[in-house]
Design a protein around this motif. Structure first.
Motif, mmCIF file in Angstrom:
data_model
loop_
_atom_site.group_PDB
_atom_site.id
_atom_site.type_symbol
_atom_site.label_atom_id
_atom_site.label_comp_id
_atom_site.label_asym_id
_atom_site.label_seq_id
_atom_site.Cartn_x
_atom_site.Cartn_y
_atom_site.Cartn_z
ATOM 1 N N THR A 85 0.837 -1.181 0.000
ATOM 2 C CA THR A 85 0.000 0.000 0.000
ATOM 3 C C THR A 85 0.882 1.243 0.000
ATOM 4 O O THR A 85 1.907 1.286 0.673
ATOM 5 C CB THR A 85 -0.916 0.022 1.243
ATOM 6 N N SER A 86 0.487 2.244 -0.750
ATOM 7 C CA SER A 86 1.293 3.457 -0.880
ATOM 8 C C SER A 86 1.369 4.233 0.437
ATOM 9 O O SER A 86 0.476 4.180 1.273
ATOM 10 C CB SER A 86 0.711 4.361 -1.966
ATOM 11 N N ILE A 87 2.476 4.958 0.575
ATOM 12 C CA ILE A 87 2.691 5.881 1.690
ATOM 13 C C ILE A 87 2.510 7.295 1.156
ATOM 14 O O ILE A 87 2.929 7.600 0.047
ATOM 15 C CB ILE A 87 4.119 5.765 2.236
ATOM 16 N N GLU A 88 1.923 8.167 1.955
ATOM 17 C CA GLU A 88 1.825 9.578 1.604
ATOM 18 C C GLU A 88 2.264 10.412 2.797
ATOM 19 O O GLU A 88 1.750 10.243 3.903
ATOM 20 C CB GLU A 88 0.403 9.952 1.193
ATOM 21 N N ARG A 89 3.221 11.314 2.530
ATOM 22 C CA ARG A 89 3.744 12.143 3.617
ATOM 23 C C ARG A 89 4.400 13.380 3.025
ATOM 24 O O ARG A 89 5.064 13.299 1.993
ATOM 25 C CB ARG A 89 4.770 11.346 4.431
ATOM 26 N N SER A 101 6.175 2.373 9.220
ATOM 27 C CA SER A 101 5.672 1.026 8.966
ATOM 28 C C SER A 101 4.277 1.108 8.379
ATOM 29 O O SER A 101 3.446 1.904 8.828
ATOM 30 C CB SER A 101 5.624 0.213 10.263
ATOM 31 N N LEU A 102 4.029 0.302 7.330
ATOM 32 C CA LEU A 102 2.716 0.253 6.686
ATOM 33 C C LEU A 102 2.219 -1.181 6.620
ATOM 34 O O LEU A 102 3.007 -2.125 6.765
ATOM 35 C CB LEU A 102 2.790 0.830 5.272
ATOM 36 N N ALA A 103 0.937 -1.314 6.398
ATOM 37 C CA ALA A 103 0.321 -2.636 6.305
ATOM 38 C C ALA A 103 -0.217 -2.873 4.902
ATOM 39 O O ALA A 103 -1.375 -2.573 4.611
ATOM 40 C CB ALA A 103 -0.804 -2.762 7.327
ATOM 41 N N PRO A 104 0.611 -3.369 3.975
ATOM 42 C CA PRO A 104 0.132 -3.682 2.624
ATOM 43 C C PRO A 104 -0.856 -4.847 2.637
ATOM 44 O O PRO A 104 -1.053 -5.505 3.659
ATOM 45 C CB PRO A 104 1.400 -4.042 1.871
ATOM 46 N N GLN A 105 -1.439 -5.094 1.471
ATOM 47 C CA GLN A 105 -2.424 -6.160 1.341
ATOM 48 C C GLN A 105 -1.891 -7.299 0.483
ATOM 49 O O GLN A 105 -1.257 -7.071 -0.538
ATOM 50 C CB GLN A 105 -3.706 -5.628 0.699
ATOM 51 N N ILE A 106 -2.155 -8.500 0.933
ATOM 52 C CA ILE A 106 -1.996 -9.685 0.086
ATOM 53 C C ILE A 106 -3.407 -10.145 -0.225
ATOM 54 O O ILE A 106 -4.181 -10.435 0.678
ATOM 55 C CB ILE A 106 -1.208 -10.799 0.786
ATOM 56 N N SER A 240 -1.608 -5.484 -4.813
ATOM 57 C CA SER A 240 -1.839 -4.067 -4.553
ATOM 58 C C SER A 240 -0.744 -3.274 -5.246
ATOM 59 O O SER A 240 0.427 -3.636 -5.191
ATOM 60 C CB SER A 240 -1.797 -3.786 -3.046
ATOM 61 N N TYR A 241 -1.145 -2.174 -5.896
ATOM 62 C CA TYR A 241 -0.162 -1.340 -6.587
ATOM 63 C C TYR A 241 -0.676 0.084 -6.664
ATOM 64 O O TYR A 241 -1.699 0.348 -7.291
ATOM 65 C CB TYR A 241 0.110 -1.878 -7.992
ATOM 66 N N ASP A 242 0.030 0.976 -5.996
ATOM 67 C CA ASP A 242 -0.281 2.405 -6.075
ATOM 68 C C ASP A 242 -1.754 2.676 -5.754
ATOM 69 O O ASP A 242 -2.456 3.368 -6.487
ATOM 70 C CB ASP A 242 0.080 2.948 -7.456
ATOM 71 N N ASN A 243 -2.216 2.112 -4.636
ATOM 72 C CA ASN A 243 -3.587 2.285 -4.151
ATOM 73 C C ASN A 243 -4.642 1.733 -5.112
ATOM 74 O O ASN A 243 -5.763 2.222 -5.167
ATOM 75 C CB ASN A 243 -3.889 3.755 -3.845
ATOM 76 N N ARG A 244 -4.276 0.735 -5.874
ATOM 77 C CA ARG A 244 -5.219 0.068 -6.752
ATOM 78 C C ARG A 244 -4.947 -1.429 -6.691
ATOM 79 O O ARG A 244 -3.935 -1.879 -6.146
ATOM 80 C CB ARG A 244 -5.101 0.582 -8.188
#
Length: 401
Positions: A85-89, A101-106, A240-244
């Motif tokens: 999942t993308s980070i925005e800051r 730390s982020l929680a991407p999706q599988i 998951s790729y770039d919030n899609r």
């Protein structure tokens, strides 16, 4: 439904600072992207400004350096990688030893929503064909420019013989125009060579940039994207790729070809295409050329980024293995050649293109080293390029000896 599980991405930002190079003020952030579970680097992640066409890419060690125009330093920075999942800051919030730390999706796909309704899962070949039909919708139909960076490494047997780095501009027509882009060579940062085999002097291909711009699956309608006869596909998963979310589709054309296609689940755009061709039992998919060259391995990757509703090239890699024989019918092997070329796009120009400064100056019939300009330290100080890895730095040191 789409089921998810959670893991973490750790991002260590080394520092952020502002500099003025000549009259060009930039805000610079550096860092490394790591998977917090495996502690392994995240390669080829995108680091870019939100809603802007400016960005860079992490190297295979996960390191990056990103020069942001000072006037945009309050803009949000997005960090994106396939499977995360993308980070925005905001860029100004990055500080020394910041760890995120982020929680991407599988994802596992049980059913797909098409047209807003639950329906049966689309077959893999149907997805590929739909993506191909949507090319005119998903890719730019109007002229545009790309700015980027090329890194070219050449190895003969076990010895590296060339390391080339250059900055370039591309002038593209719309995707419907079956024409290679025009090229402006902005400058060469690194141009190191050792003694190459004399066979290269008679080789027809002297300009490595041509290898990159002529292999465009989307524009020239070839490769695995067409769903041509002989290709078999299956859905390998959802990423998951770039919030899609994108379909991951594996393809096979026995005995020599295989592919992995990443296709957006909503727009059906190709966001990543990888094709591999490999000789089997010493037999190649093509005959030996008249100059004695026989291709034994070929791998190409294209990755695309969305900007203003269209998809543009972000990263391209081409890697080959060639056996070079004394002649077309000879069994005398002279040497084995390992070329590897990468293209990293760091800016997209779609507005006011008629007034964009561009000078077509690259001679496709001459090698890049023969078109080298004087080194411009000020230009390279703020030009966004992927950081060299430790291995690349070692290759360069060896060549400079």
């Amino acid at each position: 439904m789409i089921r998810t599980s959670t893991f973490y991405l750790s991002i260590l930002f080394v520092f952020s600072s502002s500099f003025i190079f000549g009259q060009k003020a930039v805000f610079t952030i550096k860092g490394q992207l790591l998977d917090s579970e495996s502690k392994q680097p995240i390669p080829f992640a995108s680091i870019y400004l939100k809603d802007k066409p400016i960005g860079t890419t992490t190297n295979t060690e996960g390191y990056f350096i990103f020069h942001i125009p000072d006037k945009l330093k309050t803009t949000v920075v997005v960090v994106s990688a396939m499977g995360y999942t993308s980070i925005e800051r905001k860029s100004i919030s990055f500080s020394r030893d910041t760890e995120l730390s982020l929680a991407p999706q599988i994802n596992q796909l049980d059913e797909v929503l098409v047209g807003g309704r639950a329906t049966k899962v689309l077959k893999a070949k149907e997805i590929v064909k739909k993506a191909y039909k949507n090319i005119a919708v998903n890719y730019p139909m109007e002229p545009y420019f790309l700015e980027g960076f090329v890194r070219d490494l050449q190895k003969e047997n076990e010895t590296y013989v060339e390391y080339l780095e250059c900055a370039i501009k591309f002038k593209y027509q719309g995707v419907q125009v079956k024409k290679e882009p025009e090229v402006e060579l902005l400058g060469v940062r690194t141009n190191s060579f050792s003694q190459r085999h004399p066979w290269n002097e008679n080789s027809e291909r002297k300009n490595s940039i041509i290898d990159l711009i002529e292999d465009d699956f989307i524009r020239f309608d070839y490769g695995p994207i067409l769903g041509k006869k002989g290709w078999k596909y299956e859905i390998a998963g959802i990423e998951s790729y770039d919030n899609r979310l994108v379909y991951k589709i594996s393809g096979m054309d026995e005995p020599f070809q295989k592919a992995v296609l990443y296709i957006d689940t909503e727009t059906f755009a190709f966001v990543r295409v990888e094709l591999t061709r490999e000789a089997k039992n010493g037999t190649s998919w093509q005959r030996r050329f008249t100059n004695g060259a026989q291709q034994m391995f070929y791998n190409v990757i294209f990755e695309y980024q969305e900007y203003k509703g269209k998809f543009y090239l972000k990263y391209q890699k081409e890697e080959d293995i060639w056996r070079i024989y004394e002649g077309q019918d000879s069994n005398l092997l002279l040497f084995t050649k390992y070329p590897k070329k990468e293209l990293f796009i760091n800016n997209i120009i779609v507005d006011n293109v008629d007034n964009y400064r561009f000078l077509r100056n690259m001679d496709i019939n001459s090698s890049i080293e023969n078109q080298t300009k004087n080194f411009d330290a000020e230009f390279w100080a703020t030009y966004n390029v992927p950081r060299r890895t430790a291995a690349q730095s070692q290759i360069l040191r060896e060549l400079k000896k």
